[in-house]
Every structure is written in C-alpha cells, then in structure tokens.
Motif scaffolding. Structure first.
Motif, PDB file in Angstrom:
ATOM      1  N   ASP A  73       0.792  -1.228   0.000  1.00 44.56           N
ATOM      2  CA  ASP A  73       0.000   0.000   0.000  1.00 44.56           C
ATOM      3  C   ASP A  73       0.823   1.276   0.000  1.00 44.56           C
ATOM      4  OD1 ASP A  73       0.831  -0.618   2.616  1.00 44.56           O
ATOM      5  OD2 ASP A  73      -0.755   0.606   3.490  1.00 44.56           O
ATOM      6  N   ASP A  74       2.154   1.171   0.121  1.00 42.72           N
ATOM      7  CA  ASP A  74       2.964   2.387   0.062  1.00 42.72           C
ATOM      8  C   ASP A  74       4.385   2.057  -0.383  1.00 42.72           C
ATOM      9  OD1 ASP A  74       4.269   1.317   2.308  1.00 42.72           O
ATOM     10  OD2 ASP A  74       3.094   2.499   3.722  1.00 42.72           O
ATOM     11  N   ALA A  75       5.209   3.080  -0.460  1.00 42.23           N
ATOM     12  CA  ALA A  75       6.548   2.926  -1.021  1.00 42.23           C
ATOM     13  C   ALA A  75       7.445   2.013  -0.186  1.00 42.23           C
ATOM     14  CB  ALA A  75       7.207   4.296  -1.161  1.00 42.23           C
ATOM     15  N   ARG A  76       7.135   1.876   1.114  1.00 44.33           N
ATOM     16  CA  ARG A  76       8.004   1.058   1.960  1.00 44.33           C
ATOM     17  C   ARG A  76       7.919  -0.429   1.631  1.00 44.33           C
ATOM     18  NH1 ARG A  76       5.721  -1.149   6.838  1.00 44.33           N
ATOM     19  NH2 ARG A  76       3.459  -1.015   6.752  1.00 44.33           N
ATOM     20  N   SER A  77       6.942  -0.802   0.774  1.00 42.59           N
ATOM     21  CA  SER A  77       6.832  -2.198   0.362  1.00 42.59           C
ATOM     22  C   SER A  77       7.827  -2.551  -0.737  1.00 42.59           C
ATOM     23  CB  SER A  77       5.407  -2.482  -0.129  1.00 42.59           C
ATOM     24  OG  SER A  77       4.469  -2.264   0.897  1.00 42.59           O
ATOM     25  N   GLY A  78       8.362  -1.531  -1.414  1.00 43.05           N
ATOM     26  CA  GLY A  78       9.323  -1.794  -2.484  1.00 43.05           C
ATOM     27  C   GLY A  78       8.637  -2.180  -3.790  1.00 43.05           C
ATOM     28  N   SER A  79       9.404  -2.791  -4.682  1.00 38.95           N
ATOM     29  CA  SER A  79       8.876  -3.170  -5.995  1.00 38.95           C
ATOM     30  C   SER A  79       8.199  -4.536  -5.928  1.00 38.95           C
ATOM     31  CB  SER A  79      10.006  -3.212  -7.025  1.00 38.95           C
ATOM     32  OG  SER A  79      10.775  -4.391  -6.861  1.00 38.95           O
ATOM     33  N   PHE A  80       7.538  -4.898  -7.029  1.00 39.22           N
ATOM     34  CA  PHE A  80       6.890  -6.205  -7.127  1.00 39.22           C
ATOM     35  C   PHE A  80       7.854  -7.294  -7.595  1.00 39.22           C
ATOM     36  CE2 PHE A  80       3.423  -3.128  -7.933  1.00 39.22           C
ATOM     37  CZ  PHE A  80       2.588  -3.457  -6.887  1.00 39.22           C
ATOM     38  N   GLU A  81       9.080  -6.922  -7.916  1.00 37.14           N
ATOM     39  CA  GLU A  81      10.049  -7.847  -8.506  1.00 37.14           C
ATOM     40  C   GLU A  81      10.250  -9.138  -7.714  1.00 37.14           C
ATOM     41  OE1 GLU A  81      11.861  -8.141 -11.320  1.00 37.14           O
ATOM     42  OE2 GLU A  81      10.701  -6.488 -12.167  1.00 37.14           O
ATOM     43  N   PRO A  82      10.277  -9.088  -6.370  1.00 38.26           N
ATOM     44  CA  PRO A  82      10.493 -10.339  -5.635  1.00 38.26           C
ATOM     45  C   PRO A  82       9.472 -11.424  -5.949  1.00 38.26           C
ATOM     46  CG  PRO A  82      10.772  -8.469  -4.171  1.00 38.26           C
ATOM     47  CD  PRO A  82      10.225  -7.926  -5.466  1.00 38.26           C
ATOM     48  N   TRP A  83       8.293 -11.031  -6.459  1.00 35.20           N
ATOM     49  CA  TRP A  83       7.211 -11.988  -6.675  1.00 35.20           C
ATOM     50  C   TRP A  83       7.127 -12.494  -8.111  1.00 35.20           C
ATOM     51  CZ3 TRP A  83       5.871 -13.884  -2.296  1.00 35.20           C
ATOM     52  CH2 TRP A  83       6.061 -13.091  -1.148  1.00 35.20           C
ATOM     53  N   LYS A  84       8.121 -12.158  -8.905  1.00 28.72           N
ATOM     54  CA  LYS A  84       8.147 -12.712 -10.264  1.00 28.72           C
ATOM     55  C   LYS A  84       8.331 -14.220 -10.220  1.00 28.72           C
ATOM     56  CE  LYS A  84      13.071 -11.691 -10.993  1.00 28.72           C
ATOM     57  NZ  LYS A  84      14.036 -10.869 -11.768  1.00 28.72           N
ATOM     58  N   VAL A  85       8.769 -14.739  -9.068  1.00 28.76           N
ATOM     59  CA  VAL A  85       8.916 -16.186  -8.884  1.00 28.76           C
ATOM     60  C   VAL A  85       7.571 -16.900  -8.970  1.00 28.76           C
ATOM     61  CG1 VAL A  85      11.027 -16.038  -7.522  1.00 28.76           C
ATOM     62  CG2 VAL A  85       8.820 -15.922  -6.361  1.00 28.76           C
ATOM     63  N   LEU A  86       6.471 -16.150  -8.824  1.00 28.54           N
ATOM     64  CA  LEU A  86       5.134 -16.764  -8.909  1.00 28.54           C
ATOM     65  C   LEU A  86       4.628 -16.847 -10.344  1.00 28.54           C
ATOM     66  CD1 LEU A  86       3.268 -15.080  -5.907  1.00 28.54           C
ATOM     67  CD2 LEU A  86       4.196 -17.398  -6.007  1.00 28.54           C
ATOM     68  N   ARG A  87       5.334 -16.234 -11.269  1.00 29.38           N
ATOM     69  CA  ARG A  87       4.820 -16.104 -12.637  1.00 29.38           C
ATOM     70  C   ARG A  87       4.499 -17.456 -13.273  1.00 29.38           C
ATOM     71  NH1 ARG A  87       4.683 -11.708 -16.002  1.00 29.38           N
ATOM     72  NH2 ARG A  87       4.287 -12.229 -18.180  1.00 29.38           N
ATOM     73  N   ASN A  88       5.302 -18.447 -13.011  1.00 28.00           N
ATOM     74  CA  ASN A  88       5.104 -19.759 -13.631  1.00 28.00           C
ATOM     75  C   ASN A  88       4.502 -20.778 -12.670  1.00 28.00           C
ATOM     76  OD1 ASN A  88       6.227 -18.934 -16.165  1.00 28.00           O
ATOM     77  ND2 ASN A  88       8.274 -19.091 -15.252  1.00 28.00           N
ATOM     78  N   LYS A  89       3.945 -20.282 -11.570  1.00 26.97           N
ATOM     79  CA  LYS A  89       3.323 -21.178 -10.597  1.00 26.97           C
ATOM     80  C   LYS A  89       1.804 -21.078 -10.697  1.00 26.97           C
ATOM     81  CE  LYS A  89       7.110 -21.149  -7.234  1.00 26.97           C
ATOM     82  NZ  LYS A  89       7.396 -22.580  -7.294  1.00 26.97           N
TER      83      LYS A  89
ATOM     84  N   LYS B 275      -5.236   1.329 -10.623  1.00 30.13           N
ATOM     85  CA  LYS B 275      -5.171   0.617 -11.902  1.00 30.13           C
ATOM     86  C   LYS B 275      -3.744   0.561 -12.421  1.00 30.13           C
ATOM     87  CE  LYS B 275      -7.056   0.664 -16.607  1.00 30.13           C
ATOM     88  NZ  LYS B 275      -8.023   1.350 -17.529  1.00 30.13           N
ATOM     89  N   ALA B 276      -3.027   1.677 -12.324  1.00 27.73           N
ATOM     90  CA  ALA B 276      -1.641   1.716 -12.801  1.00 27.73           C
ATOM     91  C   ALA B 276      -0.757   0.778 -11.989  1.00 27.73           C
ATOM     92  CB  ALA B 276      -1.122   3.146 -12.732  1.00 27.73           C
ATOM     93  N   ARG B 277      -0.936   0.765 -10.668  1.00 31.09           N
ATOM     94  CA  ARG B 277      -0.130  -0.119  -9.808  1.00 31.09           C
ATOM     95  C   ARG B 277      -0.468  -1.585 -10.059  1.00 31.09           C
ATOM     96  NH1 ARG B 277       4.061   0.014  -6.906  1.00 31.09           N
ATOM     97  NH2 ARG B 277       3.242  -0.445  -4.846  1.00 31.09           N
ATOM     98  N   TYR B 278      -1.742  -1.855 -10.233  1.00 26.16           N
ATOM     99  CA  TYR B 278      -2.188  -3.221 -10.523  1.00 26.16           C
ATOM    100  C   TYR B 278      -1.550  -3.723 -11.819  1.00 26.16           C
ATOM    101  CZ  TYR B 278      -5.469  -7.023 -11.630  1.00 26.16           C
ATOM    102  OH  TYR B 278      -6.029  -8.240 -11.956  1.00 26.16           O
ATOM    103  N   ASN B 279      -1.576  -2.902 -12.835  1.00 26.55           N
ATOM    104  CA  ASN B 279      -0.991  -3.301 -14.124  1.00 26.55           C
ATOM    105  C   ASN B 279       0.518  -3.423 -14.045  1.00 26.55           C
ATOM    106  OD1 ASN B 279      -3.409  -3.552 -15.548  1.00 26.55           O
ATOM    107  ND2 ASN B 279      -3.483  -1.365 -16.025  1.00 26.55           N
ATOM    108  N   GLU B 280       1.132  -2.609 -13.202  1.00 23.55           N
ATOM    109  CA  GLU B 280       2.572  -2.718 -12.971  1.00 23.55           C
ATOM    110  C   GLU B 280       2.901  -4.083 -12.371  1.00 23.55           C
ATOM    111  OE1 GLU B 280       5.937  -0.701 -10.009  1.00 23.55           O
ATOM    112  OE2 GLU B 280       4.018   0.312 -10.323  1.00 23.55           O
ATOM    113  N   ALA B 281       2.105  -4.486 -11.386  1.00 26.70           N
ATOM    114  CA  ALA B 281       2.318  -5.799 -10.766  1.00 26.70           C
ATOM    115  C   ALA B 281       2.043  -6.919 -11.757  1.00 26.70           C
ATOM    116  CB  ALA B 281       1.413  -5.946  -9.544  1.00 26.70           C
ATOM    117  N   LYS B 282       1.020  -6.758 -12.553  1.00 20.52           N
ATOM    118  CA  LYS B 282       0.621  -7.795 -13.512  1.00 20.52           C
ATOM    119  C   LYS B 282       1.725  -8.086 -14.528  1.00 20.52           C
ATOM    120  CE  LYS B 282      -3.281  -9.017 -16.509  1.00 20.52           C
ATOM    121  NZ  LYS B 282      -4.609  -8.566 -17.015  1.00 20.52           N
ATOM    122  N   LYS B 283       2.444  -7.049 -14.935  1.00 21.60           N
ATOM    123  CA  LYS B 283       3.546  -7.237 -15.884  1.00 21.60           C
ATOM    124  C   LYS B 283       4.632  -8.138 -15.298  1.00 21.60           C
ATOM    125  CE  LYS B 283       3.053  -2.817 -18.322  1.00 21.60           C
ATOM    126  NZ  LYS B 283       3.681  -1.489 -18.565  1.00 21.60           N
ATOM    127  N   ILE B 284       4.744  -8.120 -13.985  1.00 20.40           N
ATOM    128  CA  ILE B 284       5.800  -8.883 -13.320  1.00 20.40           C
ATOM    129  C   ILE B 284       5.343 -10.274 -12.916  1.00 20.40           C
ATOM    130  CG2 ILE B 284       7.269  -8.964 -11.252  1.00 20.40           C
ATOM    131  CD1 ILE B 284       7.309  -5.856 -11.413  1.00 20.40           C
TER     132      ILE B 284
END
Length: 367
Positions: free
Chosen positions: A278-294, A317-326
């Motif tokens: 919910d805020d910047a202290r969570s960082g990027s979504f990159e750590p969860w790219k490991v779920l992409r093929n699960k 919507k923009a944040r959701y789509n950012e996460a979706k790309k990853i």
C-alpha cells in the motif's frame, strides 16, 4: 469454486455493541451465551453488509476475537498465552504472547469455538447466491515466533530442544484442523502469518542473532512447518496466505523489503498469496516474479486499511498493471491488511472502512 479477482483480508472494525459486550463479559456482567448471541447478531448484520457492498467472499470480521492470531492458536492443546503490559508508540497496551506448554495437537473430539464460529458464518453465506464464506486462521509460524523469538525460550517443557518433532506436531495439528473445517463445508481458508516480515526487519534480525539463531535457520523452520501443514489437504480446498508488516491499531511493526523471503514463501504450495503493497516502503513487485510460472494467485494489497485517505482509482489501476507485468495474469486485488487485527481496530472510522470496500469493488472494471 474460488476464482479470485478481488477480495478482503478478513477483519472489520468492531461495532460498539461488540466492544461493550466483551467488556461486560470480562467483568462478569453477562454470560458466555449472551456474548455469543450479541456476536451472532453483529456478524449476521456484517455479512448482509458485505454482500450489499459487492463482496463475493465474506468473513465474520473476526468479531469473536481479541487478537487476530492468538485466539485461533488457543484451539491447539499444548499452547497457551502469557499476559504483559507493554508500551507501544508511547502508549501502554495489554498484550499476549503465545507459548508452547506441552505436546501440540488438535483434539478432534473437542467442541472447538472456531469451528462453531465457522458453522455460523457458513450458514449465513449460504443464504446468498454466489457468495462463499472464508475462514481466516493464523499460521503455524506464529507459534515459533512467540515462543522462541519473542519470549527468548531455548526449549519447551515437552519437546526440550527438539525443534524437528515440534514442527511435525504443529504441522499435523494444522492438517487435522483443515480437515475438520473441510468436513464442515469449508472450501476457502486463509492462513495469516506475519512471521515472514519479522525476518526482513534489521532490528528484529539483530534480536534473532542475539538469541543464537540465524535468519536462514528460522526461515527453514517456517518453510518446513508451513509446507507440512498443507500436506494431505483436500484438492478442492482453496488455501491462501496473507502477510503484512504488522498491524497493531493501524501501526506497522516491521520495515524492509520482501526480496530475501519471497523465494522461500513462494515454494510453499498455497493457492494464493495476499501481500501488502500500500505504500513505497513495500518496495517493488520484482520479488514476486517467482510466482509467474506457478499455479497460484498473487493478490496485490494496494488499498490501505491504516491510512484514512481514499486511494485514487486510476492510480490503483496503474499499480495493478505494474504488478501484472511482473507476476503474470494470475493476479487479484485486495486491501493490504484487515481493518482490525486487534479488537480496538485501526485508526479509521466505519464510514471510511466501507468507502475502501466500495473502492475495491469498483476496481472490477480493470481486473
């Protein structure tokens, strides 16, 4: 059939009648039966409101609980709590910490309060077409966090220093509990476990080291017991997990990024992962790219239950789509946590709570 697009984490602000009833029960002014009747009425009203606001998956708001985790863990034999007064954010608070007192097991012959609570919630949800009840329970790691890392114990009365057997017994207790809920019609369970975010916080990691443990060692405990807890689960029982960086009266407890824990958590065979973002202290979504093929859903917790400011629909919507790309197409949206992890609740009002729910549901246009 669980098809996640948007969902809630679980807890709601307690209505005044619940707070008053719990106070009166504690003071001996009303009986347990009277308290239960008041809780039942409030939960019935809550479920009706959840459905009216467009939620597909409903909870009882944790209206019967003081704490999000301990009230569930007390269902296990061999587990109890200790009471303390602790200053948090400059204010003295009554807190409890869990401790292992004997052999951990789930007694299937007992009449469990949490099972009775599920039966009531399930009966309410069945009144509405297309609505499914979700049972929220706390995760097995919280036993280890409290007993070994919060209280600083090196052993337990029953297991001594044998962590391996303790892990096996805790896992079996969860297996038995999951089967019990399943036999009572439960098909959607959420296992809440903030233990992972203890291990991304430098201050807490310093405490772990001072107790003679390593981060890797504790992560191994968590991954092992969490994985074993899901063994033998029914195939048509959808089990999600949720974690955030702590939520005590709306205040976060831990700081750090998910990079070091995400790959470990992602190996646990959950069907969905609710993660705070919910805020910047969570960082990027990159750590969860490991779920992409699960075969699992990443549930982006983009709506804050702590901040009363209403998020902007287009920014979500923009944040959701950012996460979706990853993380890929298996993605859903939720608040970052519940609205009341403890009975006092977060620092928002009831009207704001439901505006947040309405915002969540309105985002169905881009999900």
């Amino acid at each position: 059939m669980i098809n996640l697009t948007y969902d809630i984490v679980g807890s709601f602000l307690r209505p005044e009648e619940i707070k008053e009833a719990r106070k009166n029960f504690k003071e001996g002014q009303i009986s347990r039966e009277q308290l239960t009747q008041i809780e039942d009425h409030a939960i019935e009203q809550l479920v009706e409101k959840e459905v009216a606001h467009g939620l597909k998956y409903v909870t009882d708001g944790e209206f019967r609980r003081r704490w999000w985790h301990l009230d569930w863990l007390k269902e296990f034999d061999g587990f109890d709590t200790l009471h303390f007064t602790k200053e948090i954010n400059g204010t003295p608070n009554e807190i409890e910490l869990g401790t292992v007192t004997g052999k951990i097991f789930y007694d299937k012959e007992k009449v469990h309060p949490e099972l009775r609570a599920w039966d009531f919630l399930h009966s309410l949800a069945q009144k509405y077409d297309g609505v499914i009840a979700k049972k929220c329970i706390s995760g097995p790691n919280m036993i280890f966090i409290d007993h070994f890392l919060q209280l600083g114990n090196k052993e337990t009365p029953y297991y001594g220093t044998d962590i391996t057997t303790l892990i096996d017994d805790v896992a079996e207790a969860y297996q038995d509990a999951i089967r019990d809920f399943y036999d009572h019609g439960c098909r959607y369970i959420q296992i809440d476990d903030t233990s992972w975010t203890y291990l991304i916080d430098d201050n807490f990691l310093a405490k772990v080291a001072s107790l003679g443990y390593t981060k890797g060692q504790v992560l191994n405990w968590f991954q092992t017991v969490s994985t074993k807890a899901l063994q033998n689960k029914p195939e048509d029982c959808f089990i999600a997990t949720h974690f955030c960086k702590g939520n005590f009266k709306g205040n976060p407890l831990f700081h750090g990024f998910y990079d070091s824990v995400a790959p470990v958590i992602a190996e646990i065979p959950y069907d969905a992962f609710f993660v705070e973002y919910d805020d910047a202290r969570s960082g990027s979504f990159e750590p969860w790219k490991v779920l992409r093929n699960k075969d699992a859903v990443f549930v982006a917790g983009l709506i804050s239950t702590k901040n009363p400011v209403l998020e902007d629909h287009d920014e979500l919507k923009a944040r959701y789509n950012e996460a979706k790309k990853i993380v890929g197409d298996q993605i859903a949206l939720s608040p970052q946590c519940g609205f009341a992890s403890v009975e006092e609740g977060n620092c928002i009002d009831d009207e704001t709570q439901w505006k947040k729910i309405d915002l969540l549901v309105s985002c169905a246009d881009f999900i």
